[in-house]
Design a protein around this motif. Structure first.
Motif, short mmCIF file in Angstrom:
data_model
loop_
_atom_site.label_atom_id
_atom_site.label_comp_id
_atom_site.label_asym_id
_atom_site.label_seq_id
_atom_site.Cartn_x
_atom_site.Cartn_y
_atom_site.Cartn_z
N SER A 185 32.23 46.00 44.87
CA SER A 185 31.46 46.10 43.63
C SER A 185 32.35 46.47 42.44
O SER A 185 32.20 45.93 41.35
CB SER A 185 30.32 47.10 43.77
OG SER A 185 30.82 48.38 44.07
N TRP A 204 33.27 44.06 39.19
CA TRP A 204 33.04 44.55 37.82
C TRP A 204 34.31 44.39 36.97
O TRP A 204 34.24 43.92 35.84
CB TRP A 204 32.62 46.02 37.85
CG TRP A 204 32.34 46.53 36.48
CD1 TRP A 204 31.18 46.42 35.78
CD2 TRP A 204 33.25 47.22 35.61
NE1 TRP A 204 31.31 47.00 34.54
CE2 TRP A 204 32.58 47.49 34.41
CE3 TRP A 204 34.58 47.62 35.75
CZ2 TRP A 204 33.19 48.15 33.35
CZ3 TRP A 204 35.19 48.27 34.69
CH2 TRP A 204 34.49 48.53 33.51
N ARG A 238 34.84 40.71 36.09
CA ARG A 238 33.85 40.19 35.13
C ARG A 238 33.96 40.83 33.76
O ARG A 238 33.54 40.25 32.77
CB ARG A 238 32.43 40.44 35.65
CG ARG A 238 31.97 39.48 36.70
CD ARG A 238 30.47 39.60 36.90
NE ARG A 238 30.02 40.96 37.05
CZ ARG A 238 29.82 41.58 38.22
NH1 ARG A 238 30.05 40.98 39.34
NH2 ARG A 238 29.38 42.83 38.25
N ASN A 239 34.50 42.05 33.66
CA ASN A 239 34.50 42.81 32.40
C ASN A 239 35.92 43.24 32.00
O ASN A 239 36.20 44.43 31.96
CB ASN A 239 33.60 44.04 32.55
CG ASN A 239 32.19 43.66 32.86
OD1 ASN A 239 31.50 43.12 32.03
ND2 ASN A 239 31.76 43.94 34.08
#
Length: 50
Positions: free
Chosen positions: A39, A43, A46-47
């Motif tokens: 996870s 993250w 993606r960011n």
């Protein structure tokens, strides 16, 4: 242009292989996969600006 800088850095630290932005991206992903939970890795990927 970025690949030129990456190759200069690789040469400075005695890496004799052809290093590119693609190599760096794969290496970064491998480190994330091995060191962080899925996870957190997802993250970060993606960011990138957060």
């Amino acid at each position: 242009m970025t690949n030129i800088y990456i190759r200069q850095i690789a040469s400075t630290v005695d890496i004799d292989k052809d290093v590119t932005t693609d190599t760096a991206r794969h290496s970064f992903s491998t480190v994330l996969k091995r060191r962080l939970s899925l996870s957190v890795s997802a993250w970060v990927i993606r960011n990138p600006d957060d």
